[in-house]
Structures are given as structure tokens and as C-alpha cells.
Design an enzyme around this catalytic site. Structure first.
Site, mmCIF file in Angstrom:
data_model
loop_
_atom_site.group_PDB
_atom_site.id
_atom_site.type_symbol
_atom_site.label_atom_id
_atom_site.label_comp_id
_atom_site.label_asym_id
_atom_site.label_seq_id
_atom_site.Cartn_x
_atom_site.Cartn_y
_atom_site.Cartn_z
ATOM 1 N N CYS A 78 0.806 -1.229 0.000
ATOM 2 C CA CYS A 78 0.000 0.000 0.000
ATOM 3 C C CYS A 78 0.838 1.278 0.000
ATOM 4 O O CYS A 78 1.398 1.625 -1.024
ATOM 5 C CB CYS A 78 -0.995 -0.045 1.152
ATOM 6 S SG CYS A 78 -2.363 1.079 0.886
ATOM 7 N N ARG B 149 -12.546 6.301 -0.990
ATOM 8 C CA ARG B 149 -11.602 5.342 -0.402
ATOM 9 C C ARG B 149 -11.985 3.954 -0.874
ATOM 10 O O ARG B 149 -13.165 3.618 -0.958
ATOM 11 C CB ARG B 149 -11.657 5.383 1.126
ATOM 12 C CG ARG B 149 -10.868 6.503 1.729
ATOM 13 C CD ARG B 149 -10.549 6.249 3.184
ATOM 14 N NE ARG B 149 -9.314 5.471 3.349
ATOM 15 C CZ ARG B 149 -8.100 5.978 3.202
ATOM 16 N NH1 ARG B 149 -7.929 7.235 2.894
ATOM 17 N NH2 ARG B 149 -7.025 5.221 3.370
ATOM 18 N N HIS C 7 -3.312 -5.705 2.551
ATOM 19 C CA HIS C 7 -2.892 -5.825 3.952
ATOM 20 C C HIS C 7 -3.563 -7.072 4.524
ATOM 21 O O HIS C 7 -4.035 -7.922 3.793
ATOM 22 C CB HIS C 7 -3.430 -4.636 4.763
ATOM 23 C CG HIS C 7 -2.937 -3.300 4.398
ATOM 24 N ND1 HIS C 7 -1.799 -2.758 4.913
ATOM 25 C CD2 HIS C 7 -3.470 -2.334 3.597
ATOM 26 C CE1 HIS C 7 -1.644 -1.520 4.456
ATOM 27 N NE2 HIS C 7 -2.639 -1.241 3.650
HETATM 28 N N1 GLN Z 1 -2.075 6.795 2.430
HETATM 29 C C1 GLN Z 1 -2.254 5.945 1.330
HETATM 30 C C2 GLN Z 1 -3.652 5.990 0.734
HETATM 31 O O1 GLN Z 1 -4.633 6.155 1.432
HETATM 32 C C3 GLN Z 1 -1.857 4.538 1.725
HETATM 33 C C4 GLN Z 1 -2.802 3.886 2.691
HETATM 34 C C5 GLN Z 1 -2.338 2.537 3.179
HETATM 35 O O2 GLN Z 1 -1.135 2.261 3.229
HETATM 36 N N2 GLN Z 1 -3.279 1.701 3.589
HETATM 37 O O3 GLN Z 1 -3.780 5.812 -0.457
#
Ligand code: GLN
Length: 240
Positions: free
Chosen positions: A95, A129, A192
Site C-alpha cells: 500500500c 476510499r 494488507h
Molecule cells: N495513504 C495511502 C492511501 O490512502 C496509503 C494507505 C495505506 O497504506 N493503507 O492511499
């Protein structure tokens, strides 16, 4: 056996969310169960680090704020990390770290975070998101499962290979149905969860690649995979 395997963990203080630490535990345990000694060395901001002895590199995800803090330091390590990628050192970056292994990440607030150009990718933060359980079909590791939560959308250059095709969830972006990126033995992904305990084939691929380079090992002793398989099944059966 007294063989040592060294894992470099990139900036764990800033980049370690949604169970990413479980990936380090999974790699370490799978090596120890096979008789190897493991040392995990954290790469930290402002501290010296010797990459010569490193067999495997791991980097987890993080909030935009964490990425902002560590990214100038990662950029300084860019040349050595790129050299290691080209030499075939296995790496897994997740990520937020995956985003910074590309050409850069423009956050939703308009901040431009430079990357280290391992992958031919660019990432742009958007309002939506992408959250939920993901299933990805890969040619090298079969079906893998994980959990994503990111606002960054990653675009692959035409010649950049993805890790796999999305069966459920978003992956790199809401449209392409592609997930992650690979180059040499390095893998970038949004998954993840942590990823490796649920996907032991992927964990063992990274381990075998590291052992081949350091100790000319050609195959791994199989391990009982009952718990890992049932964890993967349970993750795959959860609605998104
Ligand atoms: N900050 C980044 C995003 O939201 C990565 C998030 C994460 O590592 N889960 O895209």
C-alpha cells in the site's frame, strides 16, 4: 543449521498498519520452522543502515502523514534499493510503501511525494476510499486474498506488469481490475490483512528466492498449511 537470513523492514515506525507486522512474523516463523535463524533489521529515519547483508526487504502501508515524514529518507535509499531489485533481491511492499516504490504519490491535499522508481507506476489520491476484502488471481501464486484501505489510485504504465487480476474488490484503482505491480523479484500490492499468513505460497516464494541467492537452496521443506488455508478461505468468503 546455523544459516542466518536478514530481513530489512523499511521505516516500521511510520509505515505499519492493518496487521502489516504479521508479514514479518510470518516470514520469520516460516524460516525458523525450517531451521534458519532470522534477524529483522529496521531501516529508520536518520540512522545508518548496511544493505549488504540483506536477503529480503519488506515495507508496510501507512497514512499519508506517515508517508510524508519518511519519503525524503526513502528517496535517499532509492539507488541502493533499485540496485537490489535489479540484482533479484526479493521485496514485498504494501500500500503506502508500494505507492512510493513507483514514481510518486500526489495526495488528495495536493502534496507531491516522490517515489523511488522501482515500478513504472504513478499514484493519485482521490475522494473515494477503496476499502474491503480483495481477491486477486495471479499466474505465479494462484489466488491471493487480503484487505485494502486506500484513497490513492495507482496507474500502471503500459509495459508494467500487475501482480494479478482483481476478482473481488478494487486493487490499483476502481476501473482497471488490476492489482499490484511486479518487477524482477519485487512485489508491490495494496493487500494488507496481513497478507502473508493467509497466502503462504507467496510467503514461501519470497523465502525461497532469498535462500536461493544466499545459500543456493533449491526447494523448501513443506509446512502444514491448514490454518493458513482456512484463514484464506474465511477472508475470501467475507462480503466486501
Ligand atoms: N495513504 C495511502 C492511501 O490512502 C496509503 C494507505 C495505506 O497504506 N493503507 O492511499
Amino acid at each position: 543449521m546455523n544459516h542466518i537470513v536478514t530481513i530489512a523492514h523499511l521505516y516500521p515506525r511510520e509505515m505499519n498498519i492493518y496487521g502489516d507486522m504479521g508479514n514479518i512474523i510470518s516470514l520469520s516463523k516460516r524460516l525458523e520452522w525450517r531451521g534458519y535463524r532470522v534477524q529483522v533489521k529496521a531501516v529508520e529515519i536518520g540512522e545508518p543502515f548496511n544493505f549488504d547483508e540483506v536477503d529480503l526487504v519488506f515495507g508496510g502501508g501507512g497514512q499519508d502523514s506517515g508517508q510524508l515524514v519518511m519519503c525524503p529518507y526513502l528517496v535517499k535509499r532509492g539507488p541502493v534499493l533499485r540496485e537490489m531489485v535489479n540484482a533479484g533481491v526479493p521485496m514485498l511492499v504494501i500500500c503506502g510503501m508500494y505507492q512510493l516504490f513507483g514514481h510518486g504519490f500526489k495526495t488528495i491535499d495536493g502534496q507531491e511525494l516522490p517515489g523511488i522508481d522501482v515500478f513504472d507506476t504513478t499514484t493519485i489520491g482521490k475522494k473515494t476510499r477503496m476499502i474491503g476484502n480483495v481477491i486477486v488471481e495471479t499466474t505465479r501464486f494462484g489466488r491471493i486474498v487480503g484487505f485494502e484501505n486506500h484513497s490513492g489510485q495507482t496507474l500502471l504504465a503500459r509495459t508494467q506488469a500487475p501482480l494479478g487480476e482483481v476478482v473481488q474488490g478494487f486493487g490499483n484503482d476502481p476501473k482497471s481490475k488490476r492489482e499490484g505491480a511486479t518487477r524482477e523479484q519485487s512485489i508491490g500490492t495494496y493487500l494488507h490483512g496481513p497478507l502473508l499468513p493467509k497466502n503462504p505460497r507467496l510467503a514461501d516464494h519470497l523465502i525461497l528466492t532469498a535462500l536461493k541467492r544466499r545459500y543456493s537452496v533449491t526447494e523448501l521443506e513443506p509446512l502444514d498449511a491448514r490454518f493458513e488455508t482456512s484463514a484464506a478461505k474465511s477472508a475470501a468468503s467475507r462480503p466486501q
